[in-house]
Motif scaffolding. Structure first.
Motif, PDB file in Angstrom:
ATOM      1  N   ILE A 131       0.934  -0.965   0.026  1.00 56.83           N
ATOM      2  CA  ILE A 131      -0.045  -0.023   0.044  1.00 56.83           C
ATOM      3  C   ILE A 131       1.018   1.296  -0.099  1.00 56.83           C
TER       4      ILE A 131
ATOM      5  N   SER B 254      -0.291   4.141  -1.792  1.00 58.46           N
ATOM      6  CA  SER B 254      -1.171   5.284  -2.617  1.00 58.46           C
ATOM      7  C   SER B 254      -2.658   4.893  -2.292  1.00 58.46           C
ATOM      8  N   GLY B 255      -3.588   5.939  -2.442  1.00 58.63           N
ATOM      9  CA  GLY B 255      -4.857   5.330  -2.432  1.00 58.63           C
ATOM     10  C   GLY B 255      -5.261   5.685  -0.768  1.00 58.63           C
ATOM     11  N   PHE B 256      -6.566   5.278  -0.443  1.00 56.01           N
ATOM     12  CA  PHE B 256      -6.993   5.098   1.014  1.00 56.01           C
ATOM     13  C   PHE B 256      -7.162   6.693   1.516  1.00 56.01           C
ATOM     14  N   GLY B 257      -7.939   7.488   0.682  1.00 52.40           N
ATOM     15  CA  GLY B 257      -7.981   8.956   0.848  1.00 52.40           C
ATOM     16  C   GLY B 257      -6.718   9.581   1.230  1.00 52.40           C
TER      17      GLY B 257
ATOM     18  N   ASP C 292      -4.253   8.330   2.725  1.00 56.16           N
ATOM     19  CA  ASP C 292      -3.410   7.637   3.892  1.00 56.16           C
ATOM     20  C   ASP C 292      -2.433   6.741   3.434  1.00 56.16           C
ATOM     21  N   GLY C 293      -2.551   6.250   2.036  1.00 55.47           N
ATOM     22  CA  GLY C 293      -1.497   5.062   1.434  1.00 55.47           C
ATOM     23  C   GLY C 293      -0.110   5.554   1.392  1.00 55.47           C
TER      24      GLY C 293
ATOM     25  N   PHE D 219       1.514   5.661   4.807  1.00 59.27           N
ATOM     26  CA  PHE D 219       1.808   4.327   5.372  1.00 59.27           C
ATOM     27  C   PHE D 219       2.850   3.464   4.603  1.00 59.27           C
TER      28      PHE D 219
ATOM     29  N   GLU E 113      -3.727  -9.499   2.685  1.00 58.08           N
ATOM     30  CA  GLU E 113      -4.976  -9.111   1.795  1.00 58.08           C
ATOM     31  C   GLU E 113      -5.802 -10.756   1.684  1.00 58.08           C
TER      32      GLU E 113
ATOM     33  N   LEU F 203      -8.349  -6.398   4.053  1.00 58.82           N
ATOM     34  CA  LEU F 203      -7.082  -6.002   4.333  1.00 58.82           C
ATOM     35  C   LEU F 203      -6.810  -6.048   5.794  1.00 58.82           C
TER      36      LEU F 203
ATOM     37  N   PHE G 148      -4.016  -4.534   8.395  1.00 57.19           N
ATOM     38  CA  PHE G 148      -2.925  -3.705   8.501  1.00 57.19           C
ATOM     39  C   PHE G 148      -2.412  -3.975   9.743  1.00 57.19           C
TER      40      PHE G 148
END
Length: 177
Positions: free
Chosen positions: A103, A105-108, A110-111, A114, A120, A170, A172
């Protein structure tokens, strides 16, 4: 006569031999593929709808207060136990996958901060749960038969009918890597 000739021809084929060869680090670095696990199965644990005899989980009927499977896990080395208790029902899945995913990129937004790996769990269209019942609880011991056993029930789930699931779950890591 034709079948006799074909059979005789198959019986006289020379055997094929293949040798395993060791791969060095350089050769392994050039190998690519997909990593992960692909699972299919059908599990029935003392399904609801009548008494079922099962040599591992015992008998479920109106006279018995509890029955089914129990999964206990400890949150900390010296802490209490969380349990899924009295698990009953039918569970079927085909093509359940487990892999590591990056991860970054993405997740609003937050990716990117992170920027790490997660587990997954891929849920294909063919995951089915039917007539499922379980209880989630906190417990002082892993087994109800252990000395000093005390259990606090948090909630009970009782699903009549069938549930279909799909998508990805997912997982985390908590805390810093």
């Amino acid at each position: 006569m034709l079948s006799v000739c074909l059979t005789a021809g198959f019986l006289h084929q020379s055997p094929v031999h293949a040798e395993l060869a060791e791969l060095g680090d350089d050769a392994m670095a050039r190998v690519s593929g997909q990593g992960g696990i692909y699972l299919s199965g059908d599990i029935s644990i003392n399904a609801l709808g009548g008494p079922i005899e099962n040599s591992y989980f015992g008998r479920c009927d109106d006279r018995q207060k509890t029955c089914g499977a129990r999964v206990a896990y400890r949150l900390r080395e010296n802490g209490g136990w969380m349990v899924l208790d009295e698990i009953q029902g039918n569970f079927a899945f085909e093509g359940l996958t487990l892999r590591v995913r990056s991860i970054d990129s993405g997740f609003g937004g937050d990716g990117e901060p992170f920027n790490g790996e997660v587990l997954e769990l891929g849920l294909p269209d063919t995951i089915r749960f039917s007539d499922v019942r379980f209880r989630m609880a906190a417990s002082s011991t892993a087994r109800p038969t252990d000395p000093g056993f005390r259990q606090t029930d948090i909630f009970t789930v009782d699903m009549q009918g069938e549930v279909l699931m799909r998508g990805n779950l997912l997982i985390f890591p908590s805390g810093a890597p």
